[in-house]
Design an enzyme around this catalytic site. Structure first.
Site, PDB file in Angstrom:
ATOM      1  CE  LYS A   1      40.700  42.445  44.786  1.00 28.90           C
ATOM      2  NZ  LYS A   1      39.854  42.012  43.701  1.00 28.90           N
TER       3      LYS A   1
ATOM      4  CG  HIS B   1      30.677  44.050  42.152  1.00 27.37           C
ATOM      5  ND1 HIS B   1      30.869  43.116  41.159  1.00 27.37           N
ATOM      6  CD2 HIS B   1      31.888  44.588  42.411  1.00 27.37           C
ATOM      7  CE1 HIS B   1      32.169  43.092  40.840  1.00 27.37           C
ATOM      8  NE2 HIS B   1      32.810  43.978  41.583  1.00 27.37           N
TER       9      HIS B   1
HETATM   10  C1  CAP Z   1      38.804  45.513  42.319  1.00 28.35           C
HETATM   11  C2  CAP Z   1      37.740  44.471  42.160  1.00 28.35           C
HETATM   12  C3  CAP Z   1      36.411  44.933  41.554  1.00 28.35           C
HETATM   13  C4  CAP Z   1      36.531  45.531  40.178  1.00 28.35           C
HETATM   14  C5  CAP Z   1      35.191  45.718  39.496  1.00 28.35           C
HETATM   15  C6  CAP Z   1      38.291  43.342  41.339  1.00 28.35           C
HETATM   16  O1  CAP Z   1      39.966  45.045  42.935  1.00 28.35           O
HETATM   17  O2  CAP Z   1      37.424  43.932  43.394  1.00 28.35           O
HETATM   18  O3  CAP Z   1      35.586  43.812  41.450  1.00 28.35           O
HETATM   19  O4  CAP Z   1      37.103  46.777  40.349  1.00 28.35           O
HETATM   20  O5  CAP Z   1      35.346  46.572  38.431  1.00 28.35           O
HETATM   21  O6  CAP Z   1      38.023  42.205  41.670  1.00 28.35           O
HETATM   22  O7  CAP Z   1      38.948  43.615  40.329  1.00 28.35           O
HETATM   23  P1  CAP Z   1      41.304  45.894  42.857  1.00 28.35           P
HETATM   24  P2  CAP Z   1      34.367  47.824  38.240  1.00 28.35           P
HETATM   25  O8  CAP Z   1      41.059  47.153  43.635  1.00 28.35           O
HETATM   26  O9  CAP Z   1      42.378  45.031  43.487  1.00 28.35           O
HETATM   27  O10 CAP Z   1      41.562  46.147  41.404  1.00 28.35           O
HETATM   28  O11 CAP Z   1      34.408  48.646  39.480  1.00 28.35           O
HETATM   29  O12 CAP Z   1      34.962  48.512  37.075  1.00 28.35           O
HETATM   30  O13 CAP Z   1      33.034  47.235  37.984  1.00 28.35           O
HETATM   31 MG    MG Z   2      36.130  42.405  42.747  1.00 32.44          MG
END
Ligand code: CAP
Ligand code: MG
Length: 457
Positions: A162, A282
């Site tokens: 991030k 994903h």
């Molecule tokens: C998490 C993440 C994932 C989401 C997907 C994001 O980052 O990289 O893509 O978790 O959701 O972009 O939000 P963080 P899921 O760890 O900073 O939240 O796993 O529910 O499909």
């Molecule tokens: Mg993500």
């Protein structure tokens, strides 16, 4: 001559030898307010008709009309729960081309959601029979195969850089080096974010080579395999295959793809044609398909719209052959009403029974390899104990902001996650750990984020 086929099973009927021969779909429906309540069984029968062999009206039924086959292969509504508008539909497996997921879905998940009588409809679950399961590849590696790659039996920990998009390929490789060098050096993976594919300032080829070069370097130094979940997502399957080949050539173990945006045919094809990589799935976009905001999500109460449960999608992706899959998580930033636990067990075990809390059907997998559930979304070290308690040890835990946002920096974020993993392994509660180690990275993480997820507004 015209005949009206009857798509309602006689009272008390259940499909014979269902685990071998029948696909079972659990539907929940919400009728438009102007439709009288007593029309519910008729509406259920219309769904069975439209999704199997029927249509909206009586049609000609002469000798060449195919009506005899239509009658034989018609789906049947049974096990009606009128008060909750839940019902099951049994489809003979041979109503479908057994190894064709896209063709199959055009039945039960096809035209039915468009029907005017409906205010809402949810595919709560699909239970697949052996005849279909044995025609799909399933995961190439599965949990055991992935364990061999990572070389340990603890939860598998990793981070998505991030900001989501911002680093160049070289900057991402630098981050990989920092993640893998931090703490005792046992952090497992770095993962691309979903919208990082091949961008002008961070090209797939340069990134793959740079990050996998770091992984090779660490392997040479420590003997440990490091995982890069490298995002090959593209709407052209040939491009995805080229990218997968590059990962293989550079010594990677995993590819990552967004399995909803690329689609079922893409996942099936990549599973068959990729050069021996494990597939990390994903699920970007799934919320537009799976999300239901009505209280009826739990089976009781009304639905607000049309949806297919994530549980259903997860079963499909296991059949198509992914090795790890995002399933949501308790204490995540995303909506979770307890389904993540059921999904995790469904994709990682050989048999699961229907759940008493949510409308589900259970599943027997007949030896198809299991999939690693991936917990992600707003997770941080302070919630890892709950995640492991609810989803199990066989889990990928992705901490993006939850590592990179540690107030003392990235290395301390990794350290906090590794301390949390070790405490869980040693059976020490986080409170005990903090008491014994008040200056630790985990103590700082917990004083910063607490033990709950942050709600994102
Ligand atoms: C998490 C993440 C994932 C989401 C997907 C994001 O980052 O990289 O893509 O978790 O959701 O972009 O939000 P963080 P899921 O760890 O900073 O939240 O796993 O529910 O499909
Ligand atoms: Mg993500």
């Amino acid at each position: 001559m015209a005949v009206q086929l009857n798509y309602l099973a006689p009272p008390g009927w259940t499909p014979p030898n269902a685990d071998e021969d029948y696909v079972i779909v659990l539907f929940k429906l919400e009728l438009m307010p102007e439709i009288p309540e007593d029309k519910f069984p008729e509406a259920a029968a219309s769904i069975a008709a439209e999704s199997s062999t029927g249509t909206w009206t009586v049609v000609e039924a002469g000798p060449d009309s195919g009506m005899d086959n239509a009658d034989f292969y018609k789906a049947l509504v049974y096990d009606i729960d009128s008060s909750n508008h839940l019902f099951k539909v049994a489809y003979k497996a041979e109503l479908f081309e057994l190894d064709n997921m896209s063709g199959f879905l055009a039945g039960p998940v096809g035209n039915v959601a468009g029907m005017k009588m409906l205010k809402g409809l949810r595919i709560c679950d699909i239970r697949f029979p052996k005849k279909i399961i044995e025609r799909f590849p399933g995961p190439a590696f599965g949990i055991e195969g992935v364990r061999k790659i990572v070389g340990h039996s603890m939860p598998i920990l990793g981070t998505v850089p991030k900001p989501k998009v911002g680093r160049t390929a070289q900057q991402q490789a630098l981050l990989a080096r920092r993640l893998w060098a931090a703490g005792d050096g046992s952090y497992d993976f770095i993962k691309d974010d979903e919208n990082l594919t091949s961008l002008p300032f961070n090209q797939f080829e340069e990134r793959t080579k740079a990050v996998l070069a770091v992984a090779k370097e660490v392997k040479n130094k420590t003997g440990q395999n490091k995982i890069y979940l490298c995002n090959i997502t593209h709407s052209d399957i040939d491009v995805m295959l080229e990218r997968a080949n590059l990962i293989k050539q550079e010594g990677g173990y995993f590819l990552m793809m967004d399995v909803v945006t690329t689609g079922f045919a893409a996942v099936h094809t990549i599973r068959k044609k990729n050069p021996g990589l494990a597939i990390h799935a994903h699920r970007a976009m799934h919320g537009f398909i799976t999300r239901e905001s009505g209280t009826g999500i739990t089976g009781k109460g009304p639905l607000q719209g049309f949806s297919v449960s994530m549980l259903t999608l997860a079963k499909i992706f296991r059949l198509l052959g992914v090795d790890s899959l995002h399933v949501g998580s308790p204490k995540s930033k995303m909506q979770d009403y307890g389904e993540s636990e059921i999904i995790a067990e469904t994709i990682s075990s050989d048999e699961i029974l229907p759940d008493p809390k949510l409308p589900t059907l259970g599943q027997k997998w007949f030896g198809l390899k299991p999939v690693f559930p991936t917990a992600s979304g707003g997770l941080h070290p302070g919630v890892m104990d709950t995640v492991v308690a609810k989803l199990g040890q066989d889990i990928f835990i992705q901490l993006g902001g939850g590592v990179l946002g540690h107030p003392q920096g990235v290395e301390k974020g990794v350290e906090a996650a590794l301390e949390a993993r070790q405490a869980i392994k040693n059976g020490i509660t986080f409170d005990q750990f903090i008491q014994q180690n008040p200056q630790s990275a985990l103590a700082v993480a917990i004083s910063h984020w607490g033990r709950e997820p942050r709600i994102v507004y």
